[in-house]
Design an enzyme around this catalytic site. Structure first.
Site, PDB file in Angstrom:
ATOM      1  N   ASN A  10       3.721 -28.753  24.343  1.00  0.00           N
ATOM      2  CA  ASN A  10       2.653 -29.296  25.185  1.00  0.00           C
ATOM      3  C   ASN A  10       1.332 -28.760  24.636  1.00  0.00           C
ATOM      4  OD1 ASN A  10       0.859 -29.987  27.189  1.00  0.00           O
ATOM      5  ND2 ASN A  10       1.668 -28.535  28.706  1.00  0.00           N
ATOM      6  N   TRP A  11       0.551 -29.654  24.040  1.00  0.00           N
ATOM      7  CA  TRP A  11      -0.685 -29.216  23.389  1.00  0.00           C
ATOM      8  C   TRP A  11      -1.871 -29.137  24.354  1.00  0.00           C
ATOM      9  CZ3 TRP A  11      -0.703 -31.907  17.857  1.00  0.00           C
ATOM     10  CH2 TRP A  11       0.271 -31.271  17.070  1.00  0.00           C
ATOM     11  N   LYS A  12      -1.634 -29.458  25.603  1.00  0.00           N
ATOM     12  CA  LYS A  12      -2.685 -29.340  26.635  1.00  0.00           C
ATOM     13  C   LYS A  12      -4.005 -29.936  26.121  1.00  0.00           C
ATOM     14  CE  LYS A  12      -0.282 -25.232  28.191  1.00  0.00           C
ATOM     15  NZ  LYS A  12      -0.200 -24.255  29.244  1.00  0.00           N
ATOM     16  N   HIS A  96       3.329 -31.295  35.547  1.00  0.00           N
ATOM     17  CA  HIS A  96       3.092 -29.946  35.002  1.00  0.00           C
ATOM     18  C   HIS A  96       2.325 -29.122  36.040  1.00  0.00           C
ATOM     19  CE1 HIS A  96       1.513 -26.733  32.482  1.00  0.00           C
ATOM     20  NE2 HIS A  96       2.484 -27.012  31.629  1.00  0.00           N
ATOM     21  N   GLU A  98      -0.096 -27.195  35.835  1.00  0.00           N
ATOM     22  CA  GLU A  98      -1.563 -27.248  35.735  1.00  0.00           C
ATOM     23  C   GLU A  98      -2.096 -28.518  36.390  1.00  0.00           C
ATOM     24  OE1 GLU A  98      -1.812 -26.591  31.511  1.00  0.00           O
ATOM     25  OE2 GLU A  98      -1.110 -24.542  31.819  1.00  0.00           O
ATOM     26  N   GLU A 168       9.631 -24.339  34.852  1.00  0.00           N
ATOM     27  CA  GLU A 168       8.520 -23.541  34.358  1.00  0.00           C
ATOM     28  C   GLU A 168       7.965 -22.684  35.496  1.00  0.00           C
ATOM     29  OE1 GLU A 168       6.688 -25.349  30.660  1.00  0.00           O
ATOM     30  OE2 GLU A 168       5.747 -26.402  32.319  1.00  0.00           O
ATOM     31  N   GLY A 174       1.553 -19.326  30.110  1.00  0.00           N
ATOM     32  CA  GLY A 174       0.331 -18.834  29.479  1.00  0.00           C
ATOM     33  C   GLY A 174       0.011 -17.385  29.779  1.00  0.00           C
ATOM     34  N   SER A 214       5.772 -19.078  28.333  1.00  0.00           N
ATOM     35  CA  SER A 214       5.608 -18.039  27.305  1.00  0.00           C
ATOM     36  C   SER A 214       6.804 -17.938  26.361  1.00  0.00           C
ATOM     37  CB  SER A 214       5.297 -16.685  27.962  1.00  0.00           C
ATOM     38  OG  SER A 214       4.073 -16.767  28.673  1.00  0.00           O
ATOM     39  N   GLY A 235       3.983 -24.177  25.341  1.00  0.00           N
ATOM     40  CA  GLY A 235       2.543 -24.428  25.324  1.00  0.00           C
ATOM     41  C   GLY A 235       1.910 -23.761  24.121  1.00  0.00           C
ATOM     42  N   GLY A 236       1.326 -22.578  24.360  1.00  0.00           N
ATOM     43  CA  GLY A 236       0.545 -21.869  23.333  1.00  0.00           C
ATOM     44  C   GLY A 236       1.198 -21.800  21.963  1.00  0.00           C
TER      45      GLY A 236
END
Ligand code: PEP
Length: 252
Positions: A10-12, A96, A98, A168, A174, A214, A235-236
């Site tokens: 997920n590149w957000k 998600h 967020e 998640e 994150g 993470s 993600g990151g």
């Protein structure tokens, strides 16, 4: 039933179009010999068509990070499943945390989006997870059950053959904190039995349940060794192809 692991990035809200294409192409070259893992990246809507086009014929599939439930209309700023599909995507991440936290998404809007994704020929990745407070209050399973049953309320088992669930925990996204093997094991086992109760054993058996929060090259093998973990939503660590390929190669 053997479920093919899915490692999804997920590149957000990161990377311009050219940056997304460059990272995607680098990932495609690094993953050309990967055969037993499905790979997906979700760039921003703006980069989706570009990246999908650049990755055609490679091992890397694409997905959207969100969609709107209507097909078309006067909904300024929104994008439909049909548009995402025609941009070359195969998956859509839905609900998600967020989006739930910053954009007021609810289980009701998530439910409509799951339906719209399926109707539009996309494979939904339904994200669920408890906050730290909810976990501390002993409400984890209550929250997850509600997110699953309300999010899938309008769907029948025939609609959900390509359903992917992503557990998640909000407190692990994150933050560098990962849920323990015991916590993940307990939740994933519970989620599979929830799908079985709501729909059928067959659907529970085929549904891939990803862990997200993470995930990094150094913890992915432990997470992937858990029986009911069928992949990861990252993600990151998915933003850098050299890092992400180490996660994809968790079994090497
Ligand atoms: C995510 O965005 O779904 C996620 C799990 O992020 P991170 O891997 O950075 O925790």
């Amino acid at each position: 039933m053997s479920r093919i692991p899915l490692i999804a990035g997920n590149w957000k809200m990161y990377k311009t179009g050219p940056e997304a294409v460059e990272t995607g192409a680098h990932l495609a070259s690094l993953s050309s010999d990967v055969s037993d893992v499905e790979i997906m990246i979700a760039p921003t809507h703006l980069s989706l068509a570009l990246v999908s086009h650049a990755l055609k014929g490679t091992r890397v599939k694409t997905g959207a990070q969100n969609l709107f439930h209507e097909d078309e209309g006067a909904f300024t700023g929104e994008v439909s499943a049909k548009m995402i599909k025609s941009a070359g995507a195969e998956y859509a991440i839905i609900g998600h945390s967020e989006r739930r936290q910053y954009f007021q998404e609810t289980d009701q809007s998530v439910c409509k989006k799951v339906q719209a994704a399926v109707a539009g020929g996309l494979k939904p990745i339904l994200c669920i997870g408890e906050t730290e407070t909810q976990r501390d209050q002993g409400k984890t399973f209550f929250i997850l059950d509600k997110q699953v049953s309300d999010g899938l309320k309008a769907s029948g088992p025939g609609d959900l053959e390509d359903l992917v669930l992503a557990y998640e925990p909000v407190w692990a996204i994150g933050t560098g904190r990962t849920a323990s093997v015991e916590q993940v094991e307990e939740v994933h086992r519970h989620l599979r039995s929830k799908i079985s109760t709501l729909f059928s054993n067959e659907l529970a058996d085929r549904t891939r349940i990803l862990y997200g929060g993470s995930v990094k090259p150094d913890n992915v093998s432990d997470l992937m060794s858990i029986e009911d973990v069928d992949g990861a939503l990252v993600g990151g660590a998915s933003l850098d192809a050299d890092q992400f390929i180490k996660i994809i190669n968790f079994n090497k």
